[in-house]
Design a protein around this motif. Structure first.
Motif, short mmCIF file in Angstrom:
data_model
loop_
_atom_site.label_atom_id
_atom_site.label_comp_id
_atom_site.label_asym_id
_atom_site.label_seq_id
_atom_site.Cartn_x
_atom_site.Cartn_y
_atom_site.Cartn_z
N THR A 112 0.85 -1.18 0.00
CA THR A 112 0.00 0.00 0.00
C THR A 112 0.88 1.23 0.00
O THR A 112 1.77 1.35 0.85
CB THR A 112 -0.92 0.03 1.24
OG1 THR A 112 -1.68 -1.18 1.28
CG2 THR A 112 -1.87 1.20 1.17
N GLN A 113 0.61 2.13 -0.95
CA GLN A 113 1.38 3.35 -1.06
C GLN A 113 0.43 4.53 -1.21
O GLN A 113 -0.66 4.39 -1.78
CB GLN A 113 2.30 3.31 -2.28
CG GLN A 113 3.32 2.20 -2.30
CD GLN A 113 4.10 2.21 -3.61
OE1 GLN A 113 3.92 1.32 -4.46
NE2 GLN A 113 4.97 3.19 -3.75
N PRO A 114 0.83 5.72 -0.75
CA PRO A 114 -0.01 6.90 -1.00
C PRO A 114 -0.04 7.18 -2.50
O PRO A 114 0.95 6.96 -3.20
CB PRO A 114 0.70 8.02 -0.24
CG PRO A 114 2.10 7.55 -0.07
CD PRO A 114 2.04 6.05 0.01
N PRO A 115 -1.16 7.65 -3.01
CA PRO A 115 -1.26 7.84 -4.47
C PRO A 115 -0.36 8.94 -5.01
O PRO A 115 0.10 8.86 -6.14
CB PRO A 115 -2.74 8.18 -4.68
CG PRO A 115 -3.24 8.61 -3.36
CD PRO A 115 -2.45 7.89 -2.34
N SER A 116 -0.10 9.96 -4.21
CA SER A 116 0.72 11.05 -4.71
C SER A 116 1.44 11.75 -3.57
O SER A 116 1.02 11.70 -2.42
CB SER A 116 -0.14 12.06 -5.48
OG SER A 116 -1.08 12.66 -4.63
#
Lengths: 114, 113
Positions: free
Chosen positions: B5-9
């Motif tokens: 899971t990664q932040p989108p921007s």
């Protein structure tokens, strides 16, 4: 530079044409891969060659035909493609069996099928 | 489905450090954490990978938490050329080739002048 080159970088072809994509790796690796990346789908593995033997073929349509004449070269032969085959085609190589195997990618061929 | 899971921007000022987080709470003991990035319409570029120790190379540093459930990619001095989508992925070491890379949606990093 990644050590993996691809030609051509851009290709426009009609549905009845036959063309080939070429990939060459200068890293001394023994495994090579073809991936497809389209705008609306994630990276898709198409073919894998390890020690010049095809080891995986992810149900790719027969209009795509790979060829691996030696460990440094990989081709993707294209014939009677469809417009939905328009995408970025990526070649990668790795040293199969190495701990923490890393795939190195070429710049890709941007294909447009009309 | 991607296991990370990664932040989108994210935005980062030019010259500052860019810290990109990644959660991988279900990581297995034999899975490496890999980072790639992709600049628009180019092939993915390998950045760094690690198992449990922190790693550093000429491009970046990778910090992996002790429980291995999360990691952070650090670009020490971001430049405009670092603007790209950054992917955190898990790859098992099988000894016979890991084959397919599966990218999630990644983090789009914008480096601002």
């Amino acid at each position: 530079e990644t050590g993996v080159t691809q030609t051509p970088r851009h290709l426009v072809m009609g549905m009845t044409n036959k063309k080939s994509l070429k990939c060459e790796q200068h890293l001394g690796h023994n495994a090579m891969y073809w991936y497809k990346q389209s705008a609306k789908k994630p990276l898709e593995l198409m073919f894998v060659y390890s020690l010049e033997e095809r080891v995986e073929n992810n149900s790719v349509p027969s209009r795509f035909s790979p060829e691996c004449p030696n460990s440094s070269h990989l081709f993707l032969h294209l014939h009677t493609l469809q417009p939905e085959d328009s995408a970025l085609y990526l070649c990668a190589s790795s040293q199969a069996g190495a701990k923490g195997e890393t795939q190195y990618f070429g710049p890709g061929t941007r294909l447009l099928v009309l | 489905d991607a296991k990370t899971t990664q932040p989108p921007s994210m935005d980062c000022a030019e010259g500052r450090a860019a810290n990109l987080p990644c959660n991988h709470s279900t990581i297995s003991g034999n899975e490496y954490v890999y980072w790639y990035r992709q600049i628009h319409s180019q092939g993915p570029q390998y950045i760094i990978h690690g198992l449990k120790n922190n790693e550093t190379n000429e491009m970046a540093s990778l910090i992996i938490t002790e429980d291995r459930k999360s990691s952070t990619l650090i670009l020490p001095h971001a430049t405009l050329r670092d603007t790209a989508v950054y992917y955190c992925i898990l790859l098992p070491y099988s000894g016979a080739g890991s084959y397919q890379l599966t990218f999630g949606k990644g983090t789009k990093l914008s480096v601002i002048p």
